[in-house]
Design an enzyme around this catalytic site. Structure first.
Site, short mmCIF file in Angstrom:
data_model
loop_
_atom_site.label_atom_id
_atom_site.label_comp_id
_atom_site.label_asym_id
_atom_site.label_seq_id
_atom_site.Cartn_x
_atom_site.Cartn_y
_atom_site.Cartn_z
N ALA A 1 4.60 -7.93 8.61
CA ALA A 1 5.03 -9.32 8.68
C ALA A 1 4.60 -9.98 7.38
CB ALA A 1 4.38 -10.00 9.87
N GLY B 1 3.83 -5.08 11.09
CA GLY B 1 5.15 -5.30 11.70
C GLY B 1 6.14 -4.19 11.40
N1 COA Z 1 3.51 -9.78 3.29
C1 COA Z 1 3.84 -10.45 2.19
N2 COA Z 1 3.97 -9.89 0.98
C2 COA Z 1 3.73 -8.57 0.89
C3 COA Z 1 3.37 -7.80 2.00
C4 COA Z 1 3.27 -8.45 3.26
N3 COA Z 1 2.97 -7.80 4.37
N4 COA Z 1 3.18 -6.53 1.60
C5 COA Z 1 3.44 -6.50 0.29
N5 COA Z 1 3.78 -7.73 -0.15
C6 COA Z 1 4.12 -8.15 -1.52
C7 COA Z 1 2.90 -8.26 -2.41
O1 COA Z 1 2.23 -9.50 -2.22
C8 COA Z 1 3.54 -8.14 -3.76
O2 COA Z 1 4.15 -9.36 -4.09
P1 COA Z 1 3.99 -9.99 -5.59
O3 COA Z 1 4.60 -8.95 -6.49
O4 COA Z 1 4.75 -11.26 -5.54
O5 COA Z 1 2.51 -10.13 -5.81
C9 COA Z 1 4.66 -7.15 -3.52
O6 COA Z 1 4.91 -7.17 -2.12
C10 COA Z 1 4.31 -5.73 -3.90
O7 COA Z 1 3.13 -5.38 -3.24
P2 COA Z 1 1.80 -4.82 -3.99
O8 COA Z 1 0.62 -5.12 -3.11
O9 COA Z 1 1.76 -5.31 -5.38
O10 COA Z 1 2.12 -3.26 -4.00
P3 COA Z 1 1.07 -2.06 -4.01
O11 COA Z 1 1.85 -0.82 -4.25
O12 COA Z 1 -0.06 -2.35 -4.92
O13 COA Z 1 0.46 -2.02 -2.52
C11 COA Z 1 0.59 -2.06 -0.10
C12 COA Z 1 1.30 -1.70 -1.44
C13 COA Z 1 1.61 -1.88 1.01
C14 COA Z 1 -0.61 -1.15 0.11
C15 COA Z 1 0.12 -3.54 -0.17
O14 COA Z 1 1.20 -4.36 -0.57
C16 COA Z 1 -0.39 -4.07 1.16
O15 COA Z 1 -1.50 -3.75 1.56
N6 COA Z 1 0.42 -4.91 1.85
C17 COA Z 1 0.04 -5.56 3.07
C18 COA Z 1 0.05 -4.61 4.24
C19 COA Z 1 -0.38 -5.31 5.51
O16 COA Z 1 -1.50 -5.71 5.69
N7 COA Z 1 0.59 -5.44 6.43
C20 COA Z 1 0.35 -6.03 7.70
C21 COA Z 1 0.68 -7.45 7.67
S1 COA Z 1 0.42 -8.20 9.27
#
Ligand code: COA
Length: 259
Positions: free
Chosen positions: A65, A110
């Site tokens: 999400a 999500g």
């Molecule tokens: N909600 C909002 N934005 C998200 C997102 C989420 N769940 N997951 C990734 N993004 C966004 C990041 O903020 C980033 O945006 P930006 O470029 O404007 O800063 C973009 O997507 C790319 O993500 P990034 O974190 O830079 O990629 P990464 O390869 O370094 O890491 C993940 C990938 C998936 C490990 C990391 O994005 C992450 O931990 N995301 C959240 C996962 C999470 O907790 N999900 C449950 C939510 S309830």
């Protein structure tokens, strides 16, 4: 028509691609609305027999999400947020047609919950599954606590939800979270082949099979068996049942007409 979603019809198969790759396909309100519209269309479209849902890009199915939306929620808003996601995932789980999740990368929060609401989960080798909400000080709100516990088991679900640990595709396969694992460039080909195989069956039997399986987590064994017997009887009254059984006895391929 859609803001963050691509929709493709291929024969009797619908392919839904969540398309917000710059945010790793995170589910914001617009994306959820798109998913709802797409699956309502699939539900009502007589020409669609099976659906596939996947994420755009090579990195993510859905990374969760949208955390920037969660960050702004008050208590009442959070309840509505959770209930809205649950309603849309319930629509998918209870759909009148099978839905295959083609998990092509991160399925976090999500995203894992979306995959759980689908009937079949196929994963690419780079897929990663987690319920990492605990790391944000929250819990899964789109069905994860309930569906993960039912699909794998309560011990493993508790471990994933309480630790937020990410598991890879082979571990997901080992614990029954992924049905099959493919190299990433073969995932969609295999998902489409499975969807085509389902679409080639008699569709009354497909729908009744799905309904019977969907009920398994909802009702007692006794009630479920009664439901199965009723649906079995309905199937046996179809022309496809006569055709399927005749074709077997005549050592030929059946030609189903979905009646
Ligand atoms: N909600 C909002 N934005 C998200 C997102 C989420 N769940 N997951 C990734 N993004 C966004 C990041 O903020 C980033 O945006 P930006 O470029 O404007 O800063 C973009 O997507 C790319 O993500 P990034 O974190 O830079 O990629 P990464 O390869 O370094 O890491 C993940 C990938 C998936 C490990 C990391 O994005 C992450 O931990 N995301 C959240 C996962 C999470 O907790 N999900 C449950 C939510 S309830």
């Amino acid at each position: 028509m859609y803001k963050n979603l691509l929709f493709e019809a291929k024969g009797n198969i619908a392919i839904v691609t969540i398309n917000r790759p710059d945010k790793l396909n995170a589910l914001n309100a617009d994306t959820l609305n798109d998913i709802k519209d797409a699956f309502l269309n699939i539900k009502n479209d007589q020409n669609v027999f099976c659906a596939i849902i996947t994420g755009s890009g090579e990195k993510a199915f859905v990374a969760g999400a949208d955390i920037s939306e969660i960050n702004k929620l008050d208590v009442l808003g959070a309840k509505e947020f959770s209930e809205k996601g649950q309603e849309i995932f319930n629509l998918i789980e209870n759909l009148n047609k099978p839905v295959i999740a083609a998990v092509n990368g991160y399925a976090l929060g999500g995203g894992c919950e979306l995959a759980l609401a689908c009937h079949i989960r196929l994963a690419s080798e780079n897929a990663k599954f987690a319920q990492p909400e605990i790391n944000l000080g929250i819990i899964p709100g789109y069905g994860g606590t309930q569906r993960l516990a039912r699909l794998i088991n309560t011990g493993r679900a508790a471990e994933m939800i309480l630790t937020g640990t990410t598991i890879d595709a082979s571990e997901a396969y080992r614990i029954g979270l992924a049905n099959k694992v493919y190299p990433q460039n073969e995932l969609m080909k295999n998902a489409e082949a499975m969807a085509s195989a389902i679409a080639s069956k008699g569709q009354t039997a497909v729908r009744h099979s799905l309904k019977a399986v969907q009920s398994a987590n909802e009702v007692s064994l006794h009630e479920g068996l009664k439901f199965e017997a009723s649906l079995f009887a309905l199937c046996c009254g179809t022309e496809d049942a006569k055709e399927g059984t005749n074709a077997f006895l005549e050592k030929r391929k059946p030609v189903f007409i979905n009646k």
